[in-house]
Design a protein around this motif. Sequence first.
Motif, PDB file in Angstrom:
ATOM      1  N   PHE A  77       0.848  -1.180   0.000  1.00 20.79           N
ATOM      2  CA  PHE A  77       0.000   0.000   0.000  1.00 20.79           C
ATOM      3  C   PHE A  77       0.895   1.246   0.000  1.00 20.79           C
ATOM      4  CE2 PHE A  77      -3.102  -3.047   1.042  1.00 20.79           C
ATOM      5  CZ  PHE A  77      -4.372  -2.483   0.927  1.00 20.79           C
ATOM      6  N   ILE A  78       0.594   2.176  -0.884  1.00 18.92           N
ATOM      7  CA  ILE A  78       1.286   3.468  -0.939  1.00 18.92           C
ATOM      8  C   ILE A  78       0.367   4.498  -0.303  1.00 18.92           C
ATOM      9  CG2 ILE A  78       2.342   5.206  -2.426  1.00 18.92           C
ATOM     10  CD1 ILE A  78       3.722   2.479  -2.575  1.00 18.92           C
ATOM     11  N   ILE A  79       0.864   5.174   0.732  1.00 23.08           N
ATOM     12  CA  ILE A  79       0.082   6.224   1.394  1.00 23.08           C
ATOM     13  C   ILE A  79       0.738   7.567   1.109  1.00 23.08           C
ATOM     14  CG2 ILE A  79      -0.685   7.164   3.604  1.00 23.08           C
ATOM     15  CD1 ILE A  79      -0.931   4.313   4.624  1.00 23.08           C
ATOM     16  N   ILE A  80      -0.037   8.483   0.539  1.00 22.49           N
ATOM     17  CA  ILE A  80       0.462   9.818   0.206  1.00 22.49           C
ATOM     18  C   ILE A  80      -0.234  10.806   1.136  1.00 22.49           C
ATOM     19  CG2 ILE A  80       0.776  11.530  -1.616  1.00 22.49           C
ATOM     20  CD1 ILE A  80       0.294   9.240  -3.640  1.00 22.49           C
ATOM     21  N   SER A  81       0.553  11.478   1.974  1.00 23.85           N
ATOM     22  CA  SER A  81      -0.006  12.398   2.960  1.00 23.85           C
ATOM     23  C   SER A  81       0.268  13.849   2.570  1.00 23.85           C
ATOM     24  CB  SER A  81       0.556  12.087   4.345  1.00 23.85           C
ATOM     25  OG  SER A  81       0.096  10.808   4.776  1.00 23.85           O
ATOM     26  N   GLY A  82      -0.201  14.755   3.398  1.00 26.24           N
ATOM     27  CA  GLY A  82      -0.171  16.169   3.046  1.00 26.24           C
ATOM     28  C   GLY A  82       0.939  16.972   3.675  1.00 26.24           C
ATOM     29  N   GLY A  83       2.054  16.335   4.015  1.00 27.31           N
ATOM     30  CA  GLY A  83       3.181  17.062   4.590  1.00 27.31           C
ATOM     31  C   GLY A  83       3.987  17.780   3.527  1.00 27.31           C
ATOM     32  N   ASP A  84       5.242  18.043   3.820  1.00 27.00           N
ATOM     33  CA  ASP A  84       6.110  18.745   2.883  1.00 27.00           C
ATOM     34  C   ASP A  84       6.346  17.870   1.654  1.00 27.00           C
ATOM     35  OD1 ASP A  84       7.764  20.708   1.914  1.00 27.00           O
ATOM     36  OD2 ASP A  84       9.549  19.918   2.884  1.00 27.00           O
ATOM     37  N   PHE A  85       6.093  18.436   0.467  1.00 27.75           N
ATOM     38  CA  PHE A  85       6.262  17.681  -0.770  1.00 27.75           C
ATOM     39  C   PHE A  85       6.895  18.596  -1.802  1.00 27.75           C
ATOM     40  CE2 PHE A  85       4.353  13.444  -1.490  1.00 27.75           C
ATOM     41  CZ  PHE A  85       4.994  13.126  -2.670  1.00 27.75           C
ATOM     42  N   PRO A  86       8.234  18.692  -1.821  1.00 20.77           N
ATOM     43  CA  PRO A  86       8.921  19.631  -2.721  1.00 20.77           C
ATOM     44  C   PRO A  86       8.631  19.342  -4.185  1.00 20.77           C
ATOM     45  CG  PRO A  86      10.426  18.707  -1.071  1.00 20.77           C
ATOM     46  CD  PRO A  86       9.168  17.907  -0.999  1.00 20.77           C
ATOM     47  N   ASP A  87       8.726  20.371  -5.011  1.00 23.06           N
ATOM     48  CA  ASP A  87       8.609  20.182  -6.453  1.00 23.06           C
ATOM     49  C   ASP A  87       9.680  19.195  -6.914  1.00 23.06           C
ATOM     50  OD1 ASP A  87       6.549  21.979  -6.541  1.00 23.06           O
ATOM     51  OD2 ASP A  87       7.821  23.693  -7.101  1.00 23.06           O
ATOM     52  N   GLY A  88       9.292  18.287  -7.762  1.00 23.01           N
ATOM     53  CA  GLY A  88      10.232  17.297  -8.253  1.00 23.01           C
ATOM     54  C   GLY A  88      10.278  16.027  -7.435  1.00 23.01           C
ATOM     55  N   GLU A  89       9.636  16.028  -6.267  1.00 23.47           N
ATOM     56  CA  GLU A  89       9.571  14.817  -5.448  1.00 23.47           C
ATOM     57  C   GLU A  89       8.791  13.749  -6.207  1.00 23.47           C
ATOM     58  OE1 GLU A  89      10.928  13.074  -2.338  1.00 23.47           O
ATOM     59  OE2 GLU A  89      10.286  14.966  -1.477  1.00 23.47           O
ATOM     60  N   THR A  90       9.333  12.545  -6.285  1.00 24.70           N
ATOM     61  CA  THR A  90       8.680  11.480  -7.041  1.00 24.70           C
ATOM     62  C   THR A  90       7.997  10.490  -6.106  1.00 24.70           C
ATOM     63  OG1 THR A  90      10.719  10.170  -7.087  1.00 24.70           O
ATOM     64  CG2 THR A  90      10.319  11.677  -8.936  1.00 24.70           C
ATOM     65  N   ILE A  91       7.036   9.766  -6.661  1.00 23.44           N
ATOM     66  CA  ILE A  91       6.331   8.715  -5.935  1.00 23.44           C
ATOM     67  C   ILE A  91       6.475   7.435  -6.745  1.00 23.44           C
ATOM     68  CG2 ILE A  91       4.106   7.895  -5.080  1.00 23.44           C
ATOM     69  CD1 ILE A  91       3.270  10.853  -4.872  1.00 23.44           C
ATOM     70  N   GLU A  92       7.020   6.393  -6.143  1.00 17.29           N
ATOM     71  CA  GLU A  92       7.181   5.108  -6.818  1.00 17.29           C
ATOM     72  C   GLU A  92       5.999   4.222  -6.474  1.00 17.29           C
ATOM     73  OE1 GLU A  92      10.951   3.355  -5.946  1.00 17.29           O
ATOM     74  OE2 GLU A  92      12.055   5.241  -6.212  1.00 17.29           O
ATOM     75  N   ALA A  93       5.145   3.966  -7.468  1.00 18.79           N
ATOM     76  CA  ALA A  93       3.977   3.123  -7.257  1.00 18.79           C
ATOM     77  C   ALA A  93       3.805   2.198  -8.449  1.00 18.79           C
ATOM     78  CB  ALA A  93       2.727   3.977  -7.063  1.00 18.79           C
ATOM     79  N   ASP A  94       3.824   0.890  -8.208  1.00 16.81           N
ATOM     80  CA  ASP A  94       3.588  -0.082  -9.276  1.00 16.81           C
ATOM     81  C   ASP A  94       2.100  -0.192  -9.555  1.00 16.81           C
ATOM     82  OD1 ASP A  94       6.297  -0.617  -9.460  1.00 16.81           O
ATOM     83  OD2 ASP A  94       6.206  -2.250  -7.985  1.00 16.81           O
ATOM     84  N   SER A  95       1.763  -0.769 -10.699  1.00 16.87           N
ATOM     85  CA  SER A  95       0.372  -0.847 -11.128  1.00 16.87           C
ATOM     86  C   SER A  95      -0.493  -1.688 -10.191  1.00 16.87           C
ATOM     87  CB  SER A  95       0.289  -1.419 -12.545  1.00 16.87           C
ATOM     88  OG  SER A  95       0.893  -2.707 -12.605  1.00 16.87           O
ATOM     89  N   ASP A  96       0.125  -2.648  -9.477  1.00 17.62           N
ATOM     90  CA  ASP A  96      -0.655  -3.491  -8.576  1.00 17.62           C
ATOM     91  C   ASP A  96      -0.632  -2.999  -7.130  1.00 17.62           C
ATOM     92  OD1 ASP A  96       2.017  -4.056  -8.339  1.00 17.62           O
ATOM     93  OD2 ASP A  96       1.787  -6.225  -8.195  1.00 17.62           O
ATOM     94  N   ASP A  97       0.004  -1.863  -6.857  1.00 19.23           N
ATOM     95  CA  ASP A  97      -0.011  -1.280  -5.521  1.00 19.23           C
ATOM     96  C   ASP A  97      -1.353  -0.586  -5.275  1.00 19.23           C
ATOM     97  OD1 ASP A  97       2.598  -2.104  -5.171  1.00 19.23           O
ATOM     98  OD2 ASP A  97       3.475  -0.148  -5.626  1.00 19.23           O
ATOM     99  N   ILE A  98      -1.776  -0.577  -4.015  1.00 24.38           N
ATOM    100  CA  ILE A  98      -2.990   0.134  -3.612  1.00 24.38           C
ATOM    101  C   ILE A  98      -2.575   1.502  -3.084  1.00 24.38           C
ATOM    102  CG2 ILE A  98      -5.059   0.115  -2.175  1.00 24.38           C
ATOM    103  CD1 ILE A  98      -4.913  -2.143  -4.223  1.00 24.38           C
ATOM    104  N   VAL A  99      -3.141   2.565  -3.658  1.00 28.63           N
ATOM    105  CA  VAL A  99      -2.770   3.933  -3.277  1.00 28.63           C
ATOM    106  C   VAL A  99      -3.862   4.547  -2.420  1.00 28.63           C
ATOM    107  CG1 VAL A  99      -2.193   6.246  -4.111  1.00 28.63           C
ATOM    108  CG2 VAL A  99      -1.403   4.224  -5.379  1.00 28.63           C
ATOM    109  N   ILE A 100      -3.460   5.020  -1.241  1.00 28.15           N
ATOM    110  CA  ILE A 100      -4.359   5.738  -0.345  1.00 28.15           C
ATOM    111  C   ILE A 100      -3.832   7.156  -0.185  1.00 28.15           C
ATOM    112  CG2 ILE A 100      -5.412   5.838   1.950  1.00 28.15           C
ATOM    113  CD1 ILE A 100      -4.951   2.881   2.256  1.00 28.15           C
TER     114      ILE A 100
END
Length: 206
Positions: free
Chosen positions: A4-27
């Motif tokens: 499970f990939i959890i994306i929260s609302g903290g500091d997220f600089p421009d250019g920051e990447t998120i690695e998520a595969d197609s079978d991952d569950i994103v919250i």
Amino acid sequence: MRTFIIISGGDFPDGETIEADSDDIVICADKGYEYALSRSIKPHILVGDFDSCSIPIPSDTEIHRCIPEKDDTDTLLAVKIALEQGAEKIVLYGVLGGRLDHTIANIQTLIYICCHGCSGEIRSSDNTAAVLSTGEYSLKRLDGWYLSVFSMTDETEIKKLTGVKYPLTDYIMTAEFPIGVSNEIIDKEAVLEIGRGMALVVRSKM
């Protein structure tokens, strides 16, 4: 491994990447939904009171709403949902920087994940963090990165920490003395064996 990939609302600089595969569950937790959309990631689940999210919430996504006055942070609520749905690994993004109290809460959330028998990791462009319990772990060398190990319990038995500039053997690490800060992996990988207790393992760019 059910990730499970959890994306929260903290500091997220421009250019920051998120690695998520197609079978991952994103919250996405609250404002994390904005970060996901900015990176063309469609979440499976949204959670939070959405007090910091400035864009409309979609109607075609599973939504878990809560009131602002609650015991759990939005990130912890997302973690609980992931665990309920059988998560074996949870990766957290957007949980560092900004408010110090939220950063501390998110590090404590790693303890919660570990105590529930799941693998958990915080990732950003400059840092990673994980809480590990009893067992032996291999840590690959990342050129240009520090390795730090901190006790997250009153005492953590480090049976061995090898392949590093400052090794440890049969050492009782305590929460009040940060002896494990700013180490370096000098072999292809380091080996960390924890006899008892829990350790926070941090990788930081030099």
